[in-house]
Write an enzyme that holds these catalytic residues in place. Structure first.
Site, mmCIF file in Angstrom:
data_model
loop_
_atom_site.group_PDB
_atom_site.id
_atom_site.type_symbol
_atom_site.label_atom_id
_atom_site.label_comp_id
_atom_site.label_asym_id
_atom_site.label_seq_id
_atom_site.Cartn_x
_atom_site.Cartn_y
_atom_site.Cartn_z
ATOM 1 N N TYR A 110 6.168 67.092 -22.791
ATOM 2 C CA TYR A 110 5.733 65.779 -22.301
ATOM 3 C C TYR A 110 5.788 64.714 -23.397
ATOM 4 O O TYR A 110 5.359 63.580 -23.171
ATOM 5 C CB TYR A 110 4.293 65.848 -21.790
ATOM 6 C CG TYR A 110 4.141 66.548 -20.477
ATOM 7 C CD1 TYR A 110 4.459 67.893 -20.366
ATOM 8 C CD2 TYR A 110 3.683 65.884 -19.352
ATOM 9 C CE1 TYR A 110 4.329 68.558 -19.170
ATOM 10 C CE2 TYR A 110 3.544 66.545 -18.148
ATOM 11 C CZ TYR A 110 3.869 67.879 -18.060
ATOM 12 O OH TYR A 110 3.727 68.533 -16.876
ATOM 13 N N LYS A 168 2.812 80.942 -23.847
ATOM 14 C CA LYS A 168 4.012 81.727 -23.563
ATOM 15 C C LYS A 168 4.633 82.109 -24.919
ATOM 16 O O LYS A 168 5.830 81.944 -25.168
ATOM 17 C CB LYS A 168 4.946 80.846 -22.704
ATOM 18 C CG LYS A 168 6.043 81.551 -21.990
ATOM 19 C CD LYS A 168 5.579 82.448 -20.855
ATOM 20 C CE LYS A 168 6.779 83.262 -20.408
ATOM 21 N NZ LYS A 168 6.469 84.482 -19.709
ATOM 22 N N ASP A 178 2.219 83.516 -17.463
ATOM 23 C CA ASP A 178 2.538 84.068 -16.135
ATOM 24 C C ASP A 178 1.442 85.036 -15.671
ATOM 25 O O ASP A 178 1.052 85.035 -14.501
ATOM 26 C CB ASP A 178 3.927 84.718 -16.108
ATOM 27 C CG ASP A 178 4.266 85.465 -17.372
ATOM 28 O OD1 ASP A 178 4.006 84.923 -18.464
ATOM 29 O OD2 ASP A 178 4.772 86.583 -17.307
ATOM 30 N N ASP A 218 -0.836 71.620 -16.929
ATOM 31 C CA ASP A 218 -0.550 70.801 -15.755
ATOM 32 C C ASP A 218 -0.469 71.703 -14.525
ATOM 33 O O ASP A 218 -1.149 71.483 -13.508
ATOM 34 C CB ASP A 218 0.796 70.089 -15.996
ATOM 35 C CG ASP A 218 1.029 68.954 -15.016
ATOM 36 O OD1 ASP A 218 0.170 68.723 -14.157
ATOM 37 O OD2 ASP A 218 2.088 68.307 -15.099
#
Ligand code: NAP
Length: 423
Positions: free
Chosen positions: A165, A232, A285, A309
């Site tokens: 972002y 991640k 995940d 988000d």
């Protein structure tokens, strides 16, 4: 001369009453009549802002009589500001929020053209509001897709300034993208397809540590039992993996006596010692599965921008949608509370939509001010109102036997319950 030393406004006048919230040694110092700047917002903004103020004023007066009062002061951004001043986001508005430290806003239209990507992004960027804080909990009676939505009581601390972002992007085929691809090839020995668009994903130690510090302080203040670092890092080792590492280090080095990791807890038969916060991490995940399968095991999530988000909205959906999801964008100094939904333009001026998101954001604001009694009154009264089936159209269309009321009708019902609770 302004009543407020050091506050210089050019487009509109400072408030005529109230006092400014100031920084103290231990957070903020809140006077009994603090000035609260608010941006009404576009579309449904005026409806929900009016409603929110009515409910919050009622709760404050029920909790504190005449001793305390919020002094609301309108500041401008969005369409109303453009109509008045020819500017979407006047410098006065940013200066006012900086000066008064706590503010609240309705949703804002994203101007088409005019060089502003999004007013919300511009506000966050200008004020360096580095954390997006979203508490998510269930209100009994609201239709939700989970079997046990009541197990969800999770606050997300999402990094707001970095990651994909950061706004560093080049279109495929642009001279910048070609230059970047050629640089990577020649200088770094990495080959990309020549028709690739490019985005840069920065994650810094500075931004990560300050976010984790905020989450840890929040856990201490609210007595939360665990913080989960979501990342991640198994794939993106030097960005998301580093995020995980810096978060753990911040807990270990700066909050040594009050935190324990899962590995350390294993030494105590997985029982977290009394008074300590469990710091753990989950790969993103797996975390999405956890919020559906075992949400009760999570209190606070700390995440980089993109995953935060997704997770914030997924959690809101799990308890019945964005209509009741509050939020704030914060720095160490400033807290800017907001409705998490958009301007819903087709309902503008119809006194129809659910004001719950903005009311609950104002509840977060009351908690931030330390006005817990008023915050509890609003939350309890909203629980009672929704629990008795009095809801706006969005919930009524999914709830059997509900009584549909307008935006202001919902506020009236909540105010009646506040009056009952307080008497
Ligand atoms: P939106 O305004 O959130 O509305 C989408 C739909 O969500 C509405 O049509 C309505 O659904 C439902 N909804 C939203 N708020 C609701 C409420 N308070 N009560 C009940 N239902 C509600 O999203 P959008 O149409 O994509 O965006 C419109 C504008 O808002 C855009 O200019 C966008 O840039 C801006 N925006 C601003 C913010 C912000 O300021 N924080 C955030 C997001 C978007 P139904 O039609 O099913 O009734």
């Amino acid at each position: 001369m302004s009543r407020f030393e050091g506050l210089k406004l050019r487009k509109y006048l400072p408030p005529e009453e109230g006092e400014a919230i100031r920084s103290g040694a231990d957070g903020i110092e809140v006077p009994d009549k603090p000035v609260i700047p608010f941006i009404e917002g576009d579309g449904v903004g005026p409806d929900i802002t009016k409603t929110m103020r009515k409910v919050i004023d009622k709760a404050v007066s029920a909790a504190y009589g005449t001793k305390r009062r919020l002094v609301w002061w309108e500041i401008f951004a969005g369409e109303k500001s453009y109509d008045r001043f020819g500017e979407w986001l006047p410098q006065d508005t940013l200066d006012a929020v900086k000066y008064f430290k706590v503010a609240i806003k309705g949703p804002l239209t994203t101007p088409v053209g005019g060089g502003i990507r999004s007013l919300n992004v511009a506000i966050r960027h200008n004020l360096d509001l580095y954390a997006c804080v979203r508490p998510v909990r269930y209100f009994a009676g609201v239709p939700a897709p989970l079997k046990h939505p009541e197990d969800i009581d999770i606050t997300v601390f999402r990094e707001n300034t970095e990651d994909v972002y950061a706004g560093i992007e080049w279109e495929a085929g642009s001279p910048e993208a070609q230059k970047f691809i050629s640089f990577l090839d020649k200088e770094m020995g990495k080959t990309l397809r020549p028709d690739s668009g490019i985005g840069v994903k920065p994650i810094s130690e500075h931004a990560t540590r300050r976010l984790m510090r905020m989450a840890l302080r929040h856990a201490l203040q609210t007595g939360k039992k665990s913080i989960t670092i979501v990342h991640k890092g198994n794939i993106m080792k030097f960005t998301e993996g580093a995020f995980r590492k810096w978060c753990y280090e911040t807990a270990a080095n700066e909050f040594t006596d009050v935190t324990v990791t899962e590995e350390e807890a294993a030494m105590y038969n997985r029982k977290v010692p009394e008074g300590k916060i469990l710091v753990k991490d989950r790969i993103a995940d797996a975390m999405f599965q956890q919020i559906l399968l075992r949400p009760g095991e999570y209190d606070i999530l700390v995440t980089p921008n993109l995953n935060g988000d997704y997770l914030s909205d997924a959690l809101a959906a799990a308890v019945g949608g964005l209509g009741l999801a509050p939020g704030a964008n914060m720095s160490g100094e400033i807290a800017f509370f907001e409705a998490t939904h958009g301007t819903a333009p087709k309902y503008a001026g119809m006194d129809k939509v659910n004001p719950g998101s903005l009311i609950l954001s104002a509840v977060m604001m009351l908690e931030h001010l330390g006005w817990h009694e008023a915050a509890v009154l609003v939350t309890r009264s909203m629980e009672e109102t929704i629990g008795s089936g009095i809801v706006t159209y969005d919930l009524a269309r999914q709830m059997e036997g509900a009584k549909e009321v307008s935006c202001s009708g919902f506020a009236e019902a909540v105010c009646e319950n506040i009056a009952k609770s307080a008497s």
